[in-house]
Design a protein around this motif. Structure first.
Motif, PDB file in Angstrom:
ATOM      1  N   ASP A  12       0.857  -1.182   0.000  1.00  0.00           N
ATOM      2  CA  ASP A  12       0.000   0.000   0.000  1.00  0.00           C
ATOM      3  C   ASP A  12       0.898   1.238   0.000  1.00  0.00           C
ATOM      4  O   ASP A  12       1.805   1.339   0.829  1.00  0.00           O
ATOM      5  CB  ASP A  12      -0.880  -0.012   1.258  1.00  0.00           C
ATOM      6  CG  ASP A  12      -1.929   1.081   1.242  1.00  0.00           C
ATOM      7  OD1 ASP A  12      -1.634   2.182   0.744  1.00  0.00           O
ATOM      8  OD2 ASP A  12      -3.042   0.828   1.734  1.00  0.00           O
ATOM      9  N   PRO A  13       0.671   2.179  -0.924  1.00  0.00           N
ATOM     10  CA  PRO A  13       1.515   3.380  -0.963  1.00  0.00           C
ATOM     11  C   PRO A  13       1.595   4.116   0.379  1.00  0.00           C
ATOM     12  O   PRO A  13       2.616   4.745   0.688  1.00  0.00           O
ATOM     13  CB  PRO A  13       0.836   4.256  -2.021  1.00  0.00           C
ATOM     14  CG  PRO A  13       0.147   3.275  -2.920  1.00  0.00           C
ATOM     15  CD  PRO A  13      -0.316   2.167  -2.013  1.00  0.00           C
ATOM     16  N   SER A  14       0.547   4.005   1.182  1.00  0.00           N
ATOM     17  CA  SER A  14       0.553   4.691   2.482  1.00  0.00           C
ATOM     18  C   SER A  14       1.589   4.089   3.427  1.00  0.00           C
ATOM     19  O   SER A  14       2.002   4.739   4.403  1.00  0.00           O
ATOM     20  CB  SER A  14      -0.835   4.639   3.129  1.00  0.00           C
ATOM     21  OG  SER A  14      -1.206   3.298   3.425  1.00  0.00           O
ATOM     22  N   ASP A  15       2.027   2.840   3.142  1.00  0.00           N
ATOM     23  CA  ASP A  15       3.049   2.221   3.983  1.00  0.00           C
ATOM     24  C   ASP A  15       4.363   2.988   3.938  1.00  0.00           C
ATOM     25  O   ASP A  15       5.162   2.921   4.879  1.00  0.00           O
ATOM     26  CB  ASP A  15       3.298   0.763   3.541  1.00  0.00           C
ATOM     27  CG  ASP A  15       2.129  -0.149   3.889  1.00  0.00           C
ATOM     28  OD1 ASP A  15       1.294   0.252   4.714  1.00  0.00           O
ATOM     29  OD2 ASP A  15       2.055  -1.253   3.322  1.00  0.00           O
ATOM     30  N   LEU A  66       4.718   6.061   4.181  1.00  0.00           N
ATOM     31  CA  LEU A  66       4.665   7.179   5.117  1.00  0.00           C
ATOM     32  C   LEU A  66       4.700   6.726   6.574  1.00  0.00           C
ATOM     33  O   LEU A  66       4.907   7.550   7.469  1.00  0.00           O
ATOM     34  CB  LEU A  66       3.399   8.009   4.879  1.00  0.00           C
ATOM     35  CG  LEU A  66       3.316   8.729   3.532  1.00  0.00           C
ATOM     36  CD1 LEU A  66       1.962   9.409   3.371  1.00  0.00           C
ATOM     37  CD2 LEU A  66       4.434   9.758   3.398  1.00  0.00           C
ATOM     38  N   ARG A  67       4.489   5.429   6.795  1.00  0.00           N
ATOM     39  CA  ARG A  67       4.489   4.926   8.170  1.00  0.00           C
ATOM     40  C   ARG A  67       5.926   4.795   8.673  1.00  0.00           C
ATOM     41  O   ARG A  67       6.817   4.382   7.946  1.00  0.00           O
ATOM     42  CB  ARG A  67       3.785   3.570   8.246  1.00  0.00           C
ATOM     43  CG  ARG A  67       2.296   3.645   7.931  1.00  0.00           C
ATOM     44  CD  ARG A  67       1.585   2.361   8.349  1.00  0.00           C
ATOM     45  NE  ARG A  67       0.169   2.438   8.053  1.00  0.00           N
ATOM     46  CZ  ARG A  67      -0.407   1.958   6.960  1.00  0.00           C
ATOM     47  NH1 ARG A  67       0.337   1.338   6.056  1.00  0.00           N
ATOM     48  NH2 ARG A  67      -1.701   2.077   6.770  1.00  0.00           N
ATOM     49  N   LYS A  86      10.119  13.218   8.286  1.00  0.00           N
ATOM     50  CA  LYS A  86       8.763  13.240   7.718  1.00  0.00           C
ATOM     51  C   LYS A  86       8.794  13.797   6.295  1.00  0.00           C
ATOM     52  O   LYS A  86       8.088  13.309   5.409  1.00  0.00           O
ATOM     53  CB  LYS A  86       7.837  14.077   8.594  1.00  0.00           C
ATOM     54  CG  LYS A  86       7.504  13.433   9.941  1.00  0.00           C
ATOM     55  CD  LYS A  86       6.709  14.373  10.834  1.00  0.00           C
ATOM     56  CE  LYS A  86       6.455  13.761  12.199  1.00  0.00           C
ATOM     57  NZ  LYS A  86       5.773  14.702  13.120  1.00  0.00           N
ATOM     58  N   ASN A 106       7.275   9.018  -3.297  1.00  0.00           N
ATOM     59  CA  ASN A 106       6.053   8.820  -4.073  1.00  0.00           C
ATOM     60  C   ASN A 106       6.427   8.176  -5.400  1.00  0.00           C
ATOM     61  O   ASN A 106       7.302   8.685  -6.103  1.00  0.00           O
ATOM     62  CB  ASN A 106       5.374  10.176  -4.314  1.00  0.00           C
ATOM     63  CG  ASN A 106       4.014  10.028  -4.967  1.00  0.00           C
ATOM     64  OD1 ASN A 106       3.838   9.242  -5.885  1.00  0.00           O
ATOM     65  ND2 ASN A 106       3.043  10.800  -4.477  1.00  0.00           N
TER      66      ASN A 106
END
Length: 293
Positions: free
Chosen positions: A140-143, A145-146, A165, A172
């Motif tokens: 998942d692309p959101s991973d 950012l974790r 951050k 991306n």
């Protein structure tokens, strides 16, 4: 004269003595059971930790062996600097591992060796991942950012947390310069962790004759030597490995900052996640050393 007691008083006194004796025995047995339970729990905790540690070691060593075979069988190399650095780090790890017995019994020694092994495995894995043509992924692309290191960076400096951050935000898949932007920010995190935990004046105070740069500042290797000295792990092998590990990560910055890779800098999720893992674990490694110093 001793007070004369009636048979009833004698029996009562005996019962009281027996009750006190029983209470004392019960208390003793209770304390023994509690002690044994604590000992058993401690043994269980130790055994569980040993099993977890051994599992991590087996996994890391299997990963190292697998990734090293892949690296050695590669016919074409696009990222020569990355591969050369990975091979050099593996060589330094083999030296560190051969001397591991002298560190295992020391405070933080086993953890240091465990984390060093992971660093070597990650370095080899990243080199192979970058060389791979396939980049299919269910990530998942959101991973991207974790992160689990924001708390530790906040301990050092809110600015470091913000830089990290920002580095993650640049990861991306649609960003053709994702790797370059990421490493520009991540490089500062590494530099600051060393500078904040091994200030020039403290390094020079501990080792007045240490190696310095042309501007008179202690070199990165001297800062690493300072940290390892403070946590009781000052061996040539340990210093060389940690220094090579930091160079390995910073080499990635140089590779992706020189602009020579063009469109190849646009990576899919697998490659970006591998890049993130390599750098994030590298920050954790350096932070762990600095916190035990």
């Amino acid at each position: 004269m001793p007070r004369r007691m009636t048979p009833s008083q004698i029996r009562s006194a005996i019962r009281q003595a027996q009750n006190k004796q029983k209470q004392a025995i019960d208390k003793y047995n209770r304390e023994v059971r509690q002690h044994n339970q604590k000992v058993k729990q401690a043994i269980n905790n130790y055994n569980n930790e040993v099993r977890r540690y051994n599992a991590r070691v087996r996994a890391n060593r299997q990963k190292i062996a697998t990734e090293l075979r892949r690296l050695q069988s590669s016919s074409t190399v696009r990222y020569q600097v990355v591969q050369t650095s990975a091979i050099s780090l593996n060589h330094q790890y083999e030296r560190l591992d051969a001397d591991g017995a002298s560190l295992e019994g020391l405070n933080y020694g086993s953890e240091f060796l465990d984390l060093s092994e992971r660093e070597n495995a990650n370095s080899l894995a990243l080199s192979n991942t970058l060389e791979s043509d396939a980049d299919e992924s269910t990530i998942d692309p959101s991973d991207l950012l974790r992160t689990e290191i924001d708390g530790m960076l906040q301990q050092l400096s809110p600015d470091l947390s913000n830089r990290w951050k920002g580095a993650l935000f640049s990861l991306n898949p649609q960003n053709p310069d994702a790797a370059r932007h990421f490493f520009t920010s991540a490089r500062e995190v590494f530099v600051q962790i060393l500078d904040l935990n091994a200030p020039d004046e403290k390094v020079l105070a501990l080792t007045p004759g240490c190696e310095t740069t042309s501007s008179g500042q202690p070199t990165r290797k001297e800062k690493i030597r300072y940290l390892l000295s403070r946590c009781g792990l000052l061996t040539a092998e340990a210093v060389d490995f940690v220094d090579e590990d930091v160079k390995n990560v910073l080499a990635l910055f140089r590779v992706f900052n020189d602009g020579t890779h063009g469109s190849s800098g646009k990576f899919g999720l697998n490659k970006l996640m591998s890049i993130k893992t390599r750098v994030e674990d590298g920050i954790t490694y350096l932070f762990s050393i600095s916190q035990h110093a």
